[in-house]
Design a protein around this motif. Structure first.
Motif, PDB file in Angstrom:
ATOM      1  N   GLY A  23      11.823  -9.113  -4.331  1.00  0.00           N
ATOM      2  CA  GLY A  23      10.625  -9.909  -4.088  1.00  0.00           C
ATOM      3  C   GLY A  23       9.644  -9.207  -3.167  1.00  0.00           C
ATOM      4  N   ILE A  24       8.431  -9.703  -3.146  1.00  0.00           N
ATOM      5  CA  ILE A  24       7.399  -9.173  -2.260  1.00  0.00           C
ATOM      6  C   ILE A  24       7.697  -9.620  -0.830  1.00  0.00           C
ATOM      7  N   GLN A  25       7.493  -8.718   0.131  1.00  0.00           N
ATOM      8  CA  GLN A  25       7.684  -9.035   1.541  1.00  0.00           C
ATOM      9  C   GLN A  25       6.391  -8.776   2.305  1.00  0.00           C
ATOM     10  N   ILE A  26       6.261  -9.433   3.455  1.00  0.00           N
ATOM     11  CA  ILE A  26       5.151  -9.199   4.364  1.00  0.00           C
ATOM     12  C   ILE A  26       5.752  -8.674   5.653  1.00  0.00           C
ATOM     13  N   ALA A  27       5.262  -7.523   6.123  1.00  0.00           N
ATOM     14  CA  ALA A  27       5.737  -6.918   7.366  1.00  0.00           C
ATOM     15  C   ALA A  27       4.665  -7.098   8.427  1.00  0.00           C
ATOM     16  N   ARG A  28       5.090  -7.512   9.627  1.00  0.00           N
ATOM     17  CA  ARG A  28       4.150  -7.732  10.729  1.00  0.00           C
ATOM     18  C   ARG A  28       4.724  -7.191  12.028  1.00  0.00           C
ATOM     19  N   ILE A  29       3.830  -6.636  12.856  1.00  0.00           N
ATOM     20  CA  ILE A  29       4.149  -6.334  14.251  1.00  0.00           C
ATOM     21  C   ILE A  29       3.088  -7.053  15.065  1.00  0.00           C
ATOM     22  N   THR A  30       3.534  -7.955  15.942  1.00  0.00           N
ATOM     23  CA  THR A  30       2.598  -8.751  16.733  1.00  0.00           C
ATOM     24  C   THR A  30       2.875  -8.677  18.228  1.00  0.00           C
ATOM     25  N   ASN A  31       3.932  -7.976  18.646  1.00  0.00           N
ATOM     26  CA  ASN A  31       4.317  -8.005  20.058  1.00  0.00           C
ATOM     27  C   ASN A  31       3.752  -6.849  20.879  1.00  0.00           C
ATOM     28  N   ILE A  32       2.799  -6.102  20.353  1.00  0.00           N
ATOM     29  CA  ILE A  32       2.208  -4.978  21.072  1.00  0.00           C
ATOM     30  C   ILE A  32       0.751  -5.308  21.411  1.00  0.00           C
ATOM     31  N   PRO A  33       0.381  -5.336  22.708  1.00  0.00           N
ATOM     32  CA  PRO A  33      -1.001  -5.649  23.094  1.00  0.00           C
ATOM     33  C   PRO A  33      -2.002  -4.665  22.482  1.00  0.00           C
ATOM     34  N   HIS A  34      -3.121  -5.188  22.022  1.00  0.00           N
ATOM     35  CA  HIS A  34      -4.240  -4.412  21.461  1.00  0.00           C
ATOM     36  C   HIS A  34      -3.911  -3.753  20.126  1.00  0.00           C
ATOM     37  N   TRP A  35      -2.862  -4.209  19.457  1.00  0.00           N
ATOM     38  CA  TRP A  35      -2.511  -3.640  18.150  1.00  0.00           C
ATOM     39  C   TRP A  35      -1.794  -4.691  17.317  1.00  0.00           C
ATOM     40  N   TYR A  36      -2.147  -4.737  16.058  1.00  0.00           N
ATOM     41  CA  TYR A  36      -1.553  -5.701  15.134  1.00  0.00           C
ATOM     42  C   TYR A  36      -1.381  -5.008  13.790  1.00  0.00           C
ATOM     43  N   LEU A  37      -0.247  -5.194  13.179  1.00  0.00           N
ATOM     44  CA  LEU A  37       0.015  -4.607  11.868  1.00  0.00           C
ATOM     45  C   LEU A  37       0.483  -5.714  10.936  1.00  0.00           C
ATOM     46  N   GLU A  38      -0.072  -5.745   9.753  1.00  0.00           N
ATOM     47  CA  GLU A  38       0.412  -6.664   8.721  1.00  0.00           C
ATOM     48  C   GLU A  38       0.183  -5.997   7.373  1.00  0.00           C
ATOM     49  N   ARG A  39       1.239  -5.866   6.613  1.00  0.00           N
ATOM     50  CA  ARG A  39       1.160  -5.221   5.294  1.00  0.00           C
ATOM     51  C   ARG A  39       2.052  -5.948   4.300  1.00  0.00           C
ATOM     52  N   VAL A  40       1.622  -5.937   3.057  1.00  0.00           N
ATOM     53  CA  VAL A  40       2.426  -6.439   1.937  1.00  0.00           C
ATOM     54  C   VAL A  40       3.248  -5.267   1.422  1.00  0.00           C
ATOM     55  N   ILE A  41       4.539  -5.516   1.198  1.00  0.00           N
ATOM     56  CA  ILE A  41       5.422  -4.466   0.698  1.00  0.00           C
ATOM     57  C   ILE A  41       6.063  -4.960  -0.600  1.00  0.00           C
ATOM     58  N   PHE A  42       5.830  -4.230  -1.661  1.00  0.00           N
ATOM     59  CA  PHE A  42       6.371  -4.596  -2.970  1.00  0.00           C
ATOM     60  C   PHE A  42       7.810  -4.117  -3.107  1.00  0.00           C
ATOM     61  N   PRO A  43       8.574  -4.696  -4.038  1.00  0.00           N
ATOM     62  CA  PRO A  43       9.974  -4.289  -4.218  1.00  0.00           C
ATOM     63  C   PRO A  43      10.104  -2.779  -4.416  1.00  0.00           C
ATOM     64  N   GLY A  44      11.013  -2.166  -3.669  1.00  0.00           N
ATOM     65  CA  GLY A  44      11.255  -0.725  -3.770  1.00  0.00           C
ATOM     66  C   GLY A  44      10.276   0.135  -2.989  1.00  0.00           C
ATOM     67  N   GLN A  45       9.237  -0.442  -2.442  1.00  0.00           N
ATOM     68  CA  GLN A  45       8.221   0.324  -1.728  1.00  0.00           C
ATOM     69  C   GLN A  45       8.652   0.618  -0.296  1.00  0.00           C
ATOM     70  N   HIS A  46       8.266   1.805   0.199  1.00  0.00           N
ATOM     71  CA  HIS A  46       8.510   2.197   1.587  1.00  0.00           C
ATOM     72  C   HIS A  46       7.243   1.944   2.392  1.00  0.00           C
ATOM     73  N   LEU A  47       7.411   1.537   3.633  1.00  0.00           N
ATOM     74  CA  LEU A  47       6.310   1.414   4.580  1.00  0.00           C
ATOM     75  C   LEU A  47       6.589   2.419   5.689  1.00  0.00           C
ATOM     76  N   LEU A  48       5.749   3.446   5.785  1.00  0.00           N
ATOM     77  CA  LEU A  48       5.869   4.474   6.801  1.00  0.00           C
ATOM     78  C   LEU A  48       4.799   4.197   7.841  1.00  0.00           C
ATOM     79  N   PHE A  49       5.199   4.030   9.110  1.00  0.00           N
ATOM     80  CA  PHE A  49       4.231   3.666  10.129  1.00  0.00           C
ATOM     81  C   PHE A  49       4.632   4.225  11.482  1.00  0.00           C
ATOM     82  N   GLU A  50       3.630   4.328  12.354  1.00  0.00           N
ATOM     83  CA  GLU A  50       3.840   4.791  13.709  1.00  0.00           C
ATOM     84  C   GLU A  50       3.871   3.577  14.629  1.00  0.00           C
TER      85      GLU A  50
END
Length: 90
Positions: A26-53
């Motif tokens: 299934g489709i997933q939503i990835a979020r990072i919200t615990n870092i001040p002055h930065w927010y990440l939210e991306r949709v990740i499809f089945p089998g997809q990799h999310l590469l991030f810093e």
């Protein structure tokens, strides 16, 4: 297929390269919200990799995408997702 996202603001000196793979059907939503002055939210499809810093203490929240809602599924410390820059991800 890897998706690379925007980097952290310059104020964060200790950075790590992280990889998350949606191993579900299934489709997933990835979020990072615990870092001040930065927010990440991306949709990740089945089998997809999310590469991030991120910084080691960042927490990646994974949500299952359902119609009209996002159901929390997991929270992963980014330090656990760290990869070596030379490491291949399959």
């Amino acid at each position: 297929m890897a998706q690379i996202v925007d980097s952290l603001p310059d104020e964060y000196q200790k950075r790590i390269l992280c990889n998350y793979k949606n191993a579900t059907s299934g489709i997933q939503i990835a979020r990072i919200t615990n870092i001040p002055h930065w927010y990440l939210e991306r949709v990740i499809f089945p089998g997809q990799h999310l590469l991030f810093e991120a910084i080691p203490e960042a927490q990646l929240e994974i949500h299952s995408a359902k119609i009209a809602s996002a159901i929390p599924a997991d929270t992963i410390l980014c330090e656990q997702l760290q990869v070596d820059a030379g490491e291949e991800n399959n």
